[in-house]
Enzyme design. Structure first.
Site, mmCIF file in Angstrom:
data_model
loop_
_atom_site.group_PDB
_atom_site.id
_atom_site.type_symbol
_atom_site.label_atom_id
_atom_site.label_comp_id
_atom_site.label_asym_id
_atom_site.label_seq_id
_atom_site.Cartn_x
_atom_site.Cartn_y
_atom_site.Cartn_z
ATOM 1 N N ASP A 53 0.828 -1.205 0.000
ATOM 2 C CA ASP A 53 0.000 0.000 0.000
ATOM 3 C C ASP A 53 0.872 1.268 0.000
ATOM 4 O O ASP A 53 0.699 2.154 -0.836
ATOM 5 C CB ASP A 53 -0.822 0.016 1.303
ATOM 6 C CG ASP A 53 -2.309 0.095 1.063
ATOM 7 O OD1 ASP A 53 -2.718 0.414 -0.058
ATOM 8 O OD2 ASP A 53 -3.052 -0.154 2.035
ATOM 9 N N GLU A 76 -5.181 7.538 -0.088
ATOM 10 C CA GLU A 76 -5.701 6.889 1.113
ATOM 11 C C GLU A 76 -4.696 6.920 2.269
ATOM 12 O O GLU A 76 -5.079 7.042 3.417
ATOM 13 C CB GLU A 76 -6.101 5.442 0.793
ATOM 14 C CG GLU A 76 -6.671 4.760 2.013
ATOM 15 C CD GLU A 76 -7.413 3.470 1.725
ATOM 16 O OE1 GLU A 76 -7.254 2.917 0.632
ATOM 17 O OE2 GLU A 76 -8.141 3.032 2.634
ATOM 18 N N ASP A 132 -6.346 5.232 -4.791
ATOM 19 C CA ASP A 132 -6.362 4.107 -3.851
ATOM 20 C C ASP A 132 -5.243 3.174 -4.291
ATOM 21 O O ASP A 132 -5.355 2.496 -5.306
ATOM 22 C CB ASP A 132 -7.716 3.380 -3.865
ATOM 23 C CG ASP A 132 -7.830 2.460 -2.645
ATOM 24 O OD1 ASP A 132 -6.788 2.139 -2.050
ATOM 25 O OD2 ASP A 132 -8.962 2.075 -2.297
ATOM 26 N N ILE A 134 -3.973 0.367 -3.070
ATOM 27 C CA ILE A 134 -4.499 -1.001 -3.188
ATOM 28 C C ILE A 134 -5.932 -0.966 -2.707
ATOM 29 O O ILE A 134 -6.205 -0.869 -1.509
ATOM 30 C CB ILE A 134 -3.753 -2.043 -2.336
ATOM 31 C CG1 ILE A 134 -2.296 -2.144 -2.742
ATOM 32 C CG2 ILE A 134 -4.412 -3.420 -2.504
ATOM 33 C CD1 ILE A 134 -1.581 -3.333 -2.118
ATOM 34 N N ASP A 135 -6.842 -1.032 -3.640
ATOM 35 C CA ASP A 135 -8.246 -1.144 -3.283
ATOM 36 C C ASP A 135 -8.546 -2.644 -3.207
ATOM 37 O O ASP A 135 -8.128 -3.409 -4.082
ATOM 38 C CB ASP A 135 -9.077 -0.472 -4.382
ATOM 39 C CG ASP A 135 -10.552 -0.466 -4.048
ATOM 40 O OD1 ASP A 135 -10.894 -0.357 -2.854
ATOM 41 O OD2 ASP A 135 -11.364 -0.588 -4.981
ATOM 42 N N THR A 137 -7.900 -4.628 -0.152
ATOM 43 C CA THR A 137 -6.728 -5.217 0.522
ATOM 44 C C THR A 137 -6.976 -6.674 0.939
ATOM 45 O O THR A 137 -6.076 -7.496 0.905
ATOM 46 C CB THR A 137 -6.351 -4.391 1.768
ATOM 47 O OG1 THR A 137 -7.518 -4.195 2.556
ATOM 48 C CG2 THR A 137 -5.801 -3.041 1.377
ATOM 49 N N HIS A 227 -18.849 -4.354 4.156
ATOM 50 C CA HIS A 227 -18.757 -3.221 3.225
ATOM 51 C C HIS A 227 -20.041 -3.021 2.426
ATOM 52 O O HIS A 227 -20.236 -1.968 1.829
ATOM 53 C CB HIS A 227 -17.598 -3.429 2.234
ATOM 54 C CG HIS A 227 -16.252 -3.453 2.898
ATOM 55 N ND1 HIS A 227 -15.106 -3.821 2.246
ATOM 56 C CD2 HIS A 227 -15.877 -3.146 4.172
ATOM 57 C CE1 HIS A 227 -14.074 -3.732 3.072
ATOM 58 N NE2 HIS A 227 -14.520 -3.335 4.252
ATOM 59 N N SER A 251 -12.867 -4.936 -4.447
ATOM 60 C CA SER A 251 -12.263 -3.791 -5.157
ATOM 61 C C SER A 251 -13.104 -3.246 -6.300
ATOM 62 O O SER A 251 -14.171 -3.747 -6.620
ATOM 63 C CB SER A 251 -10.868 -4.154 -5.682
ATOM 64 O OG SER A 251 -10.951 -4.843 -6.905
ATOM 65 N N LYS A 254 -15.156 -4.569 -9.609
ATOM 66 C CA LYS A 254 -16.610 -4.708 -9.830
ATOM 67 C C LYS A 254 -17.092 -3.703 -10.882
ATOM 68 O O LYS A 254 -17.944 -4.031 -11.712
ATOM 69 C CB LYS A 254 -17.373 -4.499 -8.512
ATOM 70 C CG LYS A 254 -17.157 -5.629 -7.504
ATOM 71 C CD LYS A 254 -18.032 -5.468 -6.275
ATOM 72 C CE LYS A 254 -17.540 -4.495 -5.260
ATOM 73 N NZ LYS A 254 -16.222 -4.786 -4.642
ATOM 74 N N ARG A 268 -23.801 -1.686 -3.855
ATOM 75 C CA ARG A 268 -23.019 -1.417 -2.646
ATOM 76 C C ARG A 268 -23.986 -0.782 -1.664
ATOM 77 O O ARG A 268 -24.333 0.396 -1.778
ATOM 78 C CB ARG A 268 -21.872 -0.468 -2.973
ATOM 79 C CG ARG A 268 -20.900 -0.305 -1.833
ATOM 80 C CD ARG A 268 -19.694 0.520 -2.232
ATOM 81 N NE ARG A 268 -18.651 0.389 -1.259
ATOM 82 C CZ ARG A 268 -17.719 -0.551 -1.271
ATOM 83 N NH1 ARG A 268 -17.674 -1.428 -2.244
ATOM 84 N NH2 ARG A 268 -16.829 -0.615 -0.320
ATOM 85 N N ASP A 281 -12.342 5.269 -3.566
ATOM 86 C CA ASP A 281 -12.945 3.948 -3.781
ATOM 87 C C ASP A 281 -13.910 3.934 -4.968
ATOM 88 O O ASP A 281 -14.408 2.851 -5.329
ATOM 89 C CB ASP A 281 -13.715 3.506 -2.530
ATOM 90 C CG ASP A 281 -12.790 2.930 -1.463
ATOM 91 O OD1 ASP A 281 -11.758 2.347 -1.828
ATOM 92 O OD2 ASP A 281 -13.110 3.077 -0.267
HETATM 93 P P1 AMP Z 1 -14.719 -3.800 -1.434
HETATM 94 O O1 AMP Z 1 -13.472 -4.384 -1.981
HETATM 95 O O2 AMP Z 1 -15.736 -3.496 -2.475
HETATM 96 O O3 AMP Z 1 -15.270 -4.592 -0.294
HETATM 97 O O4 AMP Z 1 -14.369 -2.364 -0.899
HETATM 98 C C1 AMP Z 1 -13.170 -2.079 -0.253
HETATM 99 C C2 AMP Z 1 -13.291 -0.705 0.353
HETATM 100 O O5 AMP Z 1 -14.348 -0.676 1.289
HETATM 101 C C3 AMP Z 1 -12.086 -0.271 1.132
HETATM 102 O O6 AMP Z 1 -11.202 0.437 0.319
HETATM 103 C C4 AMP Z 1 -12.649 0.619 2.231
HETATM 104 O O7 AMP Z 1 -12.317 1.970 2.010
HETATM 105 C C5 AMP Z 1 -14.139 0.462 2.077
HETATM 106 N N1 AMP Z 1 -14.898 0.299 3.345
HETATM 107 C C6 AMP Z 1 -14.424 0.164 4.606
HETATM 108 N N2 AMP Z 1 -15.446 0.104 5.499
HETATM 109 C C7 AMP Z 1 -16.588 0.229 4.793
HETATM 110 C C8 AMP Z 1 -17.981 0.246 5.139
HETATM 111 N N3 AMP Z 1 -18.396 0.127 6.411
HETATM 112 N N4 AMP Z 1 -18.893 0.382 4.153
HETATM 113 C C9 AMP Z 1 -18.494 0.483 2.864
HETATM 114 N N5 AMP Z 1 -17.191 0.464 2.474
HETATM 115 C C10 AMP Z 1 -16.253 0.343 3.420
HETATM 116 MG MG MG Z 2 -10.271 1.065 -1.274
#
Ligand code: AMP
Ligand code: MG
Length: 344
Positions: A53, A76, A132, A134-135, A137, A227, A251, A254, A268, A281
């Site tokens: 990261d 980030e 970002d 690394i989106d 992680t 998330h 990430s 999608k 989402r 993001d």
């Molecule tokens: P994903 O890979 O789609 O699950 O999204 C990853 C991103 O979700 C990360 O980069 C975080 O910034 C973000 N994230 C962290 N907590 C939350 C939350 N409570 N609701 C939505 N996104 C979040």
């Molecule tokens: Mg991210």
């Protein structure tokens, strides 16, 4: 069909952003190959992703600084954890990693300085980038999907987005085939994909799917139920008559899946009413889906507002979909979340 692209508008920004994302993607892949072992995975040791990261953010920010020294960056990460005696071990690893990826050797101070160029507050006027490094992680650590995401915002609107997806199959119908996709879009010029680390004349246009009946649609969502609410997405799928299993993927891959027609809808759905989505993001993925002919909004149907600072504080959740099913998807989302939207 290979396609040669006319890149007049933001041509330099496009080329530099692609170079930065490709170099950062190599940093991530190198860390994965060296540091993510069976032991890391079983101990739930997150240190490799931390190293990658910081390294990826330093590399992207250093490249942006070289070409666009006046452009601020909303990134980030910040360098707090790399400073002082406590940060020495991590700092040394990150500095070595960065120097393996850039052309001109950077001192530790220069690496920390590059990371901290990401502290900009964002806003409605002027130019800034959002990164970002690394989106996804969690996906990175599992050896699944993650993405390096970079976008240029001018006067509060996303104008350019690049998403590097080192683990995404080049051809979605061949999940075990070659991996590594780079998706790019400039406002008004369409969305394109190419192999990560491939020459620029081998780009192909991306288009969202032509599905018109929501019952034939497929949808994708986060792997992490923290998330995006899996329970709500199942209800929405039920309302739409979707019978296919959701595709769970980490990430901004999608958004790329929707842009190239591998999935029709990306949901989402807020889990925690107080969470503010971060601009890094969504910025790059948002323009890629738009330019591929799709639509993106929050769960109330409002456009994502990238002018409000580091977060999308005027929005809740995200829905991205092909044009043919977007309206139906939003209607089902509103119906399902009616109570939550009223109390939010
Ligand atoms: P994903 O890979 O789609 O699950 O999204 C990853 C991103 O979700 C990360 O980069 C975080 O910034 C973000 N994230 C962290 N907590 C939350 C939350 N409570 N609701 C939505 N996104 C979040
Ligand atoms: Mg991210």
């Amino acid at each position: 069909m290979a396609h040669s692209v006319r890149v007049a508008h933001l041509a330099k920004e496009r080329a530099v952003a692609i170079e930065a994302v490709e170099r950062a993607s190599r940093v991530c892949t190198a860390v994965f190959q060296r540091l993510v072992t069976e032991e890391t995975l079983t101990k739930k040791d997150k240190s490799p992703v931390t190293v990658a990261d910081f390294g990826a953010q330093a590399v992207v920010n250093a490249i942006l600084e070289r070409h666009f020294p006046d452009d601020p960056i909303v990134g980030e990460e910040d360098s707090k954890d790399l400073r002082g005696e406590d940060g020495r071990a991590l700092r040394d690893k990150v500095v070595d990693l960065v120097n393996a990826a850039v052309d001109q050797t950077m001192s530790a101070d220069e690496v920390l300085g590059a990371i901290d160029r990401g502290q900009y507050a964002g806003g409605a006027t002027g130019r800034h980038w959002t990164l970002d490094p690394i989106d996804g992680t969690k996906g990175f650590l599992r050896g699944e999907q993650f993405a390096v995401c970079l976008a240029l915002i001018v006067d509060g609107k996303v104008r350019l987005g690049v998403v590097g997806c080192p683990n995404l199959p080049v051809d979605a119908s061949q999940p075990l085939g070659d991996r590594g996709v780079l998706a790019v879009a400039v406002e008004g010029e369409g969305a394109f994909q190419r192999r990560l680390h491939a020459p620029s004349d081998l780009e192909t246009p991306m288009r969202v799917s032509a599905v018109a009946d929501p019952r034939d649609a497929s949808f994708c969502e986060s792997v992490e139920s923290g998330h995006s609410s899996h329970g709500d997405s199942a209800k929405i799928a039920g309302l739409l008559g979707i019978h296919r299993e959701s595709v769970r993927m980490d990430s901004q891959c999608k958004y790329v899946a929707v842009a190239r027609g591998n999935a029709d809808i990306y949901l989402r759905l807020p889990v925690d009413g107080s969470y503010e989505e971060k601009i890094w993001d969504h910025a790059a993925g948002n323009i890629i889906v738009h330019e591929a002919g799709g639509r993106v909004s929050d769960v109330s149907g409002a456009a994502l507002d990238f002018s409000a600072g580091r977060t999308l504080k005027h929005n809740k959740g995200v829905v991205a979909a092909s044009g043919g099913v977007f309206d139906a998807a939003i209607a089902a989302v509103k119906q399902t979340l009616a109570d939550k939207l009223q109390t939010a």
